[in-house]
Design a protein around this motif. Structure first.
Motif, PDB file in Angstrom:
ATOM      1  N   ASP A 115       0.872  -1.176   0.000  1.00 17.52           N
ATOM      2  CA  ASP A 115       0.000   0.000   0.000  1.00 17.52           C
ATOM      3  C   ASP A 115       0.908   1.224   0.000  1.00 17.52           C
ATOM      4  O   ASP A 115       1.784   1.358   0.873  1.00 17.52           O
ATOM      5  CB  ASP A 115      -0.913   0.002   1.228  1.00 17.52           C
ATOM      6  CG  ASP A 115      -1.869   1.177   1.221  1.00 17.52           C
ATOM      7  OD1 ASP A 115      -2.951   1.034   0.643  1.00 17.52           O
ATOM      8  OD2 ASP A 115      -1.518   2.232   1.789  1.00 17.52           O
ATOM      9  N   ASP A 146       0.894   7.382  -1.785  1.00 20.21           N
ATOM     10  CA  ASP A 146       0.080   8.062  -2.790  1.00 20.21           C
ATOM     11  C   ASP A 146      -1.040   7.122  -3.234  1.00 20.21           C
ATOM     12  O   ASP A 146      -0.814   6.159  -3.962  1.00 20.21           O
ATOM     13  CB  ASP A 146       0.938   8.458  -3.994  1.00 20.21           C
ATOM     14  CG  ASP A 146       0.187   9.393  -4.942  1.00 20.21           C
ATOM     15  OD1 ASP A 146      -1.051   9.510  -4.799  1.00 20.21           O
ATOM     16  OD2 ASP A 146       0.845  10.003  -5.812  1.00 20.21           O
ATOM     17  N   ASP A 147      -2.268   7.387  -2.768  1.00 18.98           N
ATOM     18  CA  ASP A 147      -3.395   6.512  -3.071  1.00 18.98           C
ATOM     19  C   ASP A 147      -3.831   6.595  -4.528  1.00 18.98           C
ATOM     20  O   ASP A 147      -4.626   5.779  -4.991  1.00 18.98           O
ATOM     21  CB  ASP A 147      -4.593   6.855  -2.165  1.00 18.98           C
ATOM     22  CG  ASP A 147      -4.298   6.564  -0.704  1.00 18.98           C
ATOM     23  OD1 ASP A 147      -3.495   5.651  -0.449  1.00 18.98           O
ATOM     24  OD2 ASP A 147      -4.860   7.259   0.159  1.00 18.98           O
ATOM     25  N   LYS A 148      -3.316   7.592  -5.278  1.00 15.69           N
ATOM     26  CA  LYS A 148      -3.710   7.738  -6.675  1.00 15.69           C
ATOM     27  C   LYS A 148      -2.937   6.786  -7.586  1.00 15.69           C
ATOM     28  O   LYS A 148      -3.325   6.574  -8.730  1.00 15.69           O
ATOM     29  CB  LYS A 148      -3.498   9.186  -7.128  1.00 15.69           C
ATOM     30  CG  LYS A 148      -4.381  10.194  -6.388  1.00 15.69           C
ATOM     31  CD  LYS A 148      -4.140  11.609  -6.896  1.00 15.69           C
ATOM     32  CE  LYS A 148      -5.020  12.609  -6.151  1.00 15.69           C
ATOM     33  NZ  LYS A 148      -4.781  14.002  -6.619  1.00 15.69           N
ATOM     34  N   ILE A 149      -1.850   6.219  -7.076  1.00 20.34           N
ATOM     35  CA  ILE A 149      -1.038   5.303  -7.873  1.00 20.34           C
ATOM     36  C   ILE A 149      -1.588   3.888  -7.692  1.00 20.34           C
ATOM     37  O   ILE A 149      -1.732   3.403  -6.572  1.00 20.34           O
ATOM     38  CB  ILE A 149       0.439   5.361  -7.454  1.00 20.34           C
ATOM     39  CG1 ILE A 149       0.988   6.778  -7.640  1.00 20.34           C
ATOM     40  CG2 ILE A 149       1.252   4.352  -8.239  1.00 20.34           C
ATOM     41  CD1 ILE A 149       2.419   6.933  -7.191  1.00 20.34           C
ATOM     42  N   SER A 150      -1.898   3.237  -8.787  1.00 16.88           N
ATOM     43  CA  SER A 150      -2.405   1.863  -8.725  1.00 16.88           C
ATOM     44  C   SER A 150      -1.231   0.897  -8.668  1.00 16.88           C
ATOM     45  O   SER A 150      -0.212   1.079  -9.338  1.00 16.88           O
ATOM     46  CB  SER A 150      -3.279   1.557  -9.939  1.00 16.88           C
ATOM     47  OG  SER A 150      -2.541   1.712 -11.138  1.00 16.88           O
TER      48      SER A 150
END
Length: 285
Positions: free
Chosen positions: A222, A225-229
């Motif tokens: 995890d 940066d939550d925008k990176i898949s």
């Protein structure tokens, strides 16, 4: 000394003592406490609050009271471990609410449970029909443990005759962007393996908020940066695909050769590999 400073000092002293008392008495959550432990917790909290705020009281008296209420639960716990009768008195006994699919109405009344209370507890476990329950028991902690009838229980690998390997808990190998070496060693892995897996994902360790590895050598991460898949682990699917490719190659070789000995060898090994694929496929999907 100003009163507010006195209150702060007394509060900090009692808070530290209360912390260690709670730690020594055990780690049970409030919902898992029995009646005696619940009462003890209330009394100890009241003692701390009273002697922390009332500067006219002698703090040594508060410490003495805390010691007594710390010693009593330990004594009760010791006696409870030796005596089943005493344990039933202080901790309570389990009460059967449903047995062999039948509601025990007298036991419901004994525990001050209404039909609505029972139905609510059943719904908490996703059970909406009493007829689906084989056995239900109210624990001293207040939790209702339910055993559905056999035909209403989820199917397991054992029910289907599937031998599944032991599944151990995953290990956290990266936390807050830093590698944790002990969990890696527990999985017989090292930092070189970890760096290789991160390189496959094109990720640096510093960008990982949390990373976990399982006994199959699969790494899940995890990122900050939550925008990176992040791609899903692919080791198992790739292994299954490789096995299937090998089996298909053996079939192709058997068709391509005119040598009967080689043809028989390819076909035999292809059949053996197909059996292996059928055996391991449930664990590699």
């Amino acid at each position: 000394m100003p009163e507010w400073i006195n209150i702060i000092i007394r509060s900090l002293i009692l808070l530290v003592i209360l912390f260690f008392i709670t730690k020594w008495l055990g780690k049970k959550q409030l919902s898992e406490m029995n009646i005696f432990e619940y009462i003890t917790g209330i009394v100890i909290g009241s003692i701390v609050a009273m002697f922390a705020a009332d500067i006219e009281t002698n703090i040594s008296h508060g410490l003495a009271a805390l010691f007594i209420w710390f010693a009593i639960p330990l004594l009760v716990e010791f006696i409870s471990q030796k005596s089943k009768t005493f344990r039933n008195l202080t901790q309570g006994k389990s009460t059967i609410f449903i047995q062999d699919g039948k509601i025990m109405e007298d036991n419901l009344k004994k525990e001050h449970y209404s039909s609505d209370d029972l139905l609510e507890k059943l719904r908490d476990d996703q059970i909406f029909k009493v007829a689906d329950v084989e056995f239900a028991v109210l624990e001293p902690s207040g939790n209702l443990n339910i055993l559905p009838k056999k035909e209403n229980r989820p199917l397991t690998a054992k029910d289907l005759g599937i031998n599944s390997p032991t599944d151990k808990e995953p290990q956290t190998v990266i936390m807050d962007g830093k590698v944790i070496l002990e969990p890696l060693a527990n999985l017989s892995l090292n930092t070189n393996w970890l760096e290789t897996e991160l390189d496959k994902m094109d990720i640096s360790i510093e960008n990982v908020f949390l990373g976990q590895a399982d006994t199959d050598g699969q790494l899940t991460v995890d990122l900050y940066d939550d925008k990176i898949s992040v791609p899903s682990p692919s080791e198992k699917p790739l292994l299954l695909a490789s096995l299937k490719k090998c089996q298909a190659d053996l079939e192709l070789f058997a068709l391509a050769t005119e040598n009967q000995t080689a043809k028989q060898l390819y076909q035999t090994n292809s059949q053996k590999l197909q059996k292996a694929i059928d055996l391991v496929s449930p664990n590699l999907k």
